[in-house]
Design an enzyme around this catalytic site. Structure first.
Site, PDB file in Angstrom:
ATOM      1  N   CYS B 165       0.892  -1.233   0.080  1.00  0.00           N
ATOM      2  CA  CYS B 165      -0.030   0.090   0.014  1.00  0.00           C
ATOM      3  C   CYS B 165       1.053   1.501   0.027  1.00  0.00           C
ATOM      4  O   CYS B 165       0.104   2.614  -0.199  1.00  0.00           O
ATOM      5  CB  CYS B 165      -0.855  -0.094   1.180  1.00  0.00           C
ATOM      6  SG  CYS B 165      -1.993  -1.546   1.036  1.00  0.00           S
ATOM      7  N   HIS B 303      -2.333   8.336   5.776  1.00  0.00           N
ATOM      8  CA  HIS B 303      -2.606   7.253   5.233  1.00  0.00           C
ATOM      9  C   HIS B 303      -3.979   6.667   5.791  1.00  0.00           C
ATOM     10  O   HIS B 303      -4.794   6.130   5.143  1.00  0.00           O
ATOM     11  CB  HIS B 303      -1.610   6.220   5.519  1.00  0.00           C
ATOM     12  CG  HIS B 303      -1.581   5.048   4.888  1.00  0.00           C
ATOM     13  ND1 HIS B 303      -1.509   4.675   3.695  1.00  0.00           N
ATOM     14  CD2 HIS B 303      -1.898   3.744   5.378  1.00  0.00           C
ATOM     15  CE1 HIS B 303      -1.466   3.363   3.343  1.00  0.00           C
ATOM     16  NE2 HIS B 303      -1.918   2.909   4.689  1.00  0.00           N
ATOM     17  N   HIS B 337      -9.099   2.468  -0.230  1.00  0.00           N
ATOM     18  CA  HIS B 337      -7.777   2.290  -0.314  1.00  0.00           C
ATOM     19  C   HIS B 337      -7.425   1.693  -1.852  1.00  0.00           C
ATOM     20  O   HIS B 337      -7.541   0.623  -1.849  1.00  0.00           O
ATOM     21  CB  HIS B 337      -7.513   1.250   0.772  1.00  0.00           C
ATOM     22  CG  HIS B 337      -6.191   1.141   0.983  1.00  0.00           C
ATOM     23  ND1 HIS B 337      -5.107   2.071   0.164  1.00  0.00           N
ATOM     24  CD2 HIS B 337      -5.329   0.658   1.843  1.00  0.00           C
ATOM     25  CE1 HIS B 337      -3.816   1.602   0.728  1.00  0.00           C
ATOM     26  NE2 HIS B 337      -4.007   0.762   1.765  1.00  0.00           N
TER      27      HIS B 337
END
Lengths: 86, 410
Positions: B165, B303, B337
């Site tokens: 990620c 994040h 995400h």
């Protein structure tokens, strides 16, 4: 020369769907590489596609190497189908 | 950063809002949710989370078929975003063709969708009879970078960082260092990913996927919120053109922003659990690299994926590094995400926030978690002048990345 219209239809539809060819470009005399822009990877994938569409073995078929034009292709598939049915 | 100043001169995006930076930015400004019920997820037994944010159908024929046949969705997204970024930058084909122009672009995996198709046939038929000649090119770990390089004709370094990620942000940082040190004059960089049910399933297996909002998908994910319940997976690509100030000036390029600082540090204590101490160190290292004191950070783009561990560790780290004054928001509430694309898409959003003097809040944040209540967590779109922005990005595997992005002062 006359071709099996079912073969012509299936081959042409496969080429239009998979290789995004313009239907009007698919004339029997069209050469696969120089006129239709196919390269070696396209030819391999075309063989796979047509094997499935017609239930014939093309990958190991020596005569496939002699195919240059769509007419050659229509004819070869017709011949192989006839041989299978003989 | 030490060395040459690194400017942002082009941006391109493919997001769950559609193709283009404009569609992406407008979606954020409207506060629109891109999350919905995802039939592909619903079809797999045992996956409790039924939601995702996926890219709508795109006009892919703008990519030549002979290039596109090697691409899964992630490479298509990356190519479209790269084409947009290059067009905005005004780079000419001769700039792209130089050995001093590179590409740094990664994804979480090679195409999971193509791998599923391959192994489905392998297992079901015990054969490879129907595998196309282009299959392998879609599942390589460097498939995206290879495909974009082929499509654009890039001849310099092509590098495919892989840090789950954090990949997109890591790619930007690595590209910035290449430009700052003069190894490349121009680097196109970013991250890309395609949604596959396995991504949602992996988070669900770890009790980290959002499951309670299946009937109200627009209400999840909920970063920092008391009622958050985990990650919503999405997909897309974000690409930026970075080049040295000298090069950008010499060709009269429009400068959109600047990469002021970058740091990446590992958290070796756990593959799975974020560690606030190392995250704080990473933020501090990025600020050191930018030579920016903590008090000069005007906004933090977090994040924050809406997991309890992740959100709280980041809150503690940001507070420890900067104090609690700077506004902090996460864009995951808008479009989920996007995995490897998240860091680069969110960096693009940061550049837009700076240039449009508009701060995008956290969507779905209504009641901050008690542990986050001391923080400045905006919930409304706010007009404000932003000079320096901190962008955080973290990954399973203990990878932490922090970027410092600035308004163009050149």
């Amino acid at each position: 020369m006359s071709f099996d219209q079912h073969i012509v239809q299936v081959v042409n539809a496969s080429l239009v769907d998979e290789f995004e060819m313009e239907p009007e470009a698919l004339k029997p005399e069209a050469r696969l590489v120089t006129d239709l822009g196919m390269d070696s990877l396209d030819l391999m994938d075309m063989v796979l596609l047509l094997q499935n569409a017609f239930g014939v073995e093309l990958r190991e078929e020596k005569r496939i190497r002699e195919v240059r034009t769509l007419a050659d292709l229509y004819t070869l598939i017709g011949v192989i189908k006839q041989e299978m049915n003989a | 950063m030490n060395g040459q100043r690194v400017m942002i001169t082009g941006m391109g995006a493919v997001s769950p809002y559609g193709a283009g930076v404009d569609a992406f930015w407008q979606g954020l400004v409207r506060g629109a949710s891109a999350v919905g019920r995802e039939p592909a997820v619903e079809a797999i037994g045992g996956v409790r989370s039924k939601v995702a944010a996926v890219v709508p159908e795109l006009d892919v024929r703008v990519i030549d078929r002979k290039k596109r046949r090697f691409m899964s969705n992630m490479s298509i997204y990356a190519t479209l975003a790269a084409m947009e970024a290059v067009a905005q930058s005004g780079l000419a084909p001769e700039h792209i063709a130089r050995r001093s122009t590179g590409l740094c672009l990664g994804s979480t995996l090679g195409s999971p969708c193509e791998l599923e198709d391959f192994f489905r046939q392998w297992v079901q038929t015990n054969s490879i009879d129907n595998v196309k000649s282009t299959f392998f090119f879609k599942i390589m770990n460097h498939s995206c970078v290879a495909n974009v390089a082929q499509s654009l004709g890039i001849r310099g370094r092509i590098i495919a960082p892989s840090a789950a990620c954090a990949t997109g942000a890591l790619a930007i940082g690595m590209a910035a260092e290449m430009v700052a040190t003069g190894q490349q004059e121009i680097v196109l960089c970013g991250g890309a990913d395609e949604h596959h049910v396995a991504a949602t399933a992996v988070f669900d297996i770890m009790n980290a996927a959002s499951c309670r909002y299946n009937d109200t998908p627009e209400a999840t994910p909920r970063p920092f919120d008391r009622d958050r319940d985990g990650v919503v997976c999405s997909e897309g690509a974000g690409m930026l053109v970075l080049e040295s100030l000298e090069h950008a000036r010499a060709r009269g390029a429009q400068i959109l922003g600047e990469i002021l600082g970058f740091a990446t540090l590992s958290s070796p204590g756990s593959l799975a659990h974020p560690d606030s101490g190392t995250i704080q160190e990473c933020i501090e290292a990025a600020l050191d690299s930018a030579k920016i004191p903590p008090g000069k950070v005007d906004y933090v783009n977090a994040h924050a994926t809406a997991t309890e561990h992740g959100d709280l560790a980041e809150c503690a780290a940001v507070t420890g590094a900067l104090g609690a004054a700077a506004p902090v928001s996460s864009l995951k509430g808008h479009f989920g995400h996007a995995m490897a694309a998240s860091g680069s898409l969110e960096s693009i959003a940061c550049v837009k926030m700076i240039s449009e003097s508009t701060l995008i809040p956290t969507r779905n944040l209504h009641t901050p978690d008690a542990a986050c209540q001391h923080m400045n967590l905006p919930v409304k779109v706010t007009g404000c002048s932003l000079q320096v922005v901190l962008k955080n990005s973290f990954a399973l595997g203990g990878v932490n990345v922090a970027l410092v992005i600035g308004r163009s002062s050149a």
